[in-house]
Design a protein around this motif. Structure first.
Motif, mmCIF file in Angstrom:
data_model
loop_
_atom_site.group_PDB
_atom_site.id
_atom_site.type_symbol
_atom_site.label_atom_id
_atom_site.label_comp_id
_atom_site.label_asym_id
_atom_site.label_seq_id
_atom_site.Cartn_x
_atom_site.Cartn_y
_atom_site.Cartn_z
ATOM 1 N N GLU A 38 0.882 -1.156 0.000
ATOM 2 C CA GLU A 38 0.000 0.000 0.000
ATOM 3 C C GLU A 38 0.915 1.199 0.000
ATOM 4 N N THR A 103 -2.691 -5.144 -3.705
ATOM 5 C CA THR A 103 -2.437 -4.640 -2.362
ATOM 6 C C THR A 103 -2.133 -5.803 -1.426
ATOM 7 N N VAL A 124 -7.677 -1.251 -0.914
ATOM 8 C CA VAL A 124 -6.927 -0.799 0.254
ATOM 9 C C VAL A 124 -7.336 -1.665 1.450
ATOM 10 N N TYR A 126 -5.274 -1.641 4.768
ATOM 11 C CA TYR A 126 -4.920 -1.090 6.079
ATOM 12 C C TYR A 126 -4.492 0.374 6.072
ATOM 13 N N SER A 127 -4.084 0.914 4.949
ATOM 14 C CA SER A 127 -3.522 2.269 4.965
ATOM 15 C C SER A 127 -4.562 3.353 5.261
ATOM 16 N N HIS A 128 -5.840 3.021 5.150
ATOM 17 C CA HIS A 128 -6.901 3.983 5.452
ATOM 18 C C HIS A 128 -7.239 4.018 6.948
ATOM 19 N N ASP A 130 -5.548 4.307 10.708
ATOM 20 C CA ASP A 130 -4.326 4.621 11.455
ATOM 21 C C ASP A 130 -3.970 3.571 12.504
#
Length: 153
Positions: A38, A103, A124, A126-128, A130
Motif C-alpha cells: 500500500e 495490495t 486498500v 490497512y492504509s486507510h 491509522d
C-alpha cells in the motif's frame, strides 16, 4: 518471443515460495505466504503448517520433529528482506507492463502435492486506518487459518 507479464509474475511468485521453502529446508507440509503493498510500504511474512500444526516462523521448533529449524533473528530478517525485495520487483514489473499492483498477495503452497493457490486483493486493506498495520492483517490471516485447521480435526 519475449516474456510477458504473466511469465515475470509467475517467476517472482515462485521465488517467494522458494525462499520460504528454503527457510524450513523443505521440511514442512504447507507454506502460507503473505505480501502486501500500500502506497510506499511493502510487507512480507510467512507461516507454516508442520505436522498438522500451524506455526509462525519463529515458533517452528515448538513442534516435535527430528529436525531443528534455524529460526535465528538474522535468518528471519533475511527472509523478510528478500521477500520484500521480491515484492518490489513484482511492483516494478506491474509498472513496466501497466498493470495494477495487488495490495495483498496470499499464497498457499502445498509441499507434498507441489501445488500453489493464490489470492490477490486490489483494494486498500490497512492504509486507510491509522490503528491497522500490515502485521495485524497478517496475524488475522494466521488466526483464521489456525481456527479453520483446528475445526477440520
Amino acid at each position: 518471443m519475449g516474456k510477458v507479464f504473466e511469465d515475470y509474475f509467475s517467476e517472482l511468485q515462485t521465488e517467494l515460495v522458494a525462499i520460504s521453502l528454503e527457510f524450513v529446508n523443505h521440511v514442512a507440509d504447507e507454506i502460507y505466504i503473505y505480501g502486501s503493498y500500500e502506497p510506499d510500504a511493502y510487507y512480507f511474512n510467512v507461516f507454516y503448517k508442520v505436522q498438522g500444526t500451524i506455526l509462525l516462523k519463529h515458533k517452528l521448533n515448538e513442534v516435535s520433529t527430528e529436525f531443528f529449524y534455524d529460526v535465528s533473528k538474522e535468518r528471519q530478517m533475511a527472509l523478510q528482506r528478500i521477500g520484500t525485495e521480491i515484492l518490489e520487483e513484482i511492483h516494478k514489473r506491474c509498472n513496466e507492463f501497466n498493470r495494477d499492483m495487488p495490495t495483498e498477495i496470499k499464497l498457499l503452497y502445498n509441499i507434498k502435492n507441489n501445488t500453489l493457490q493464490a489470492k490477490y486483493n486490489y483494494d486498500v486493506v490497512y492504509s486507510h486506518d491509522d490503528a491497522l498495520l500490515p502485521n495485524n492483517v497478517f496475524k488475522t490471516w494466521f488466526d483464521e487459518v489456525t481456527e479453520e485447521k483446528s475445526n477440520q480435526k
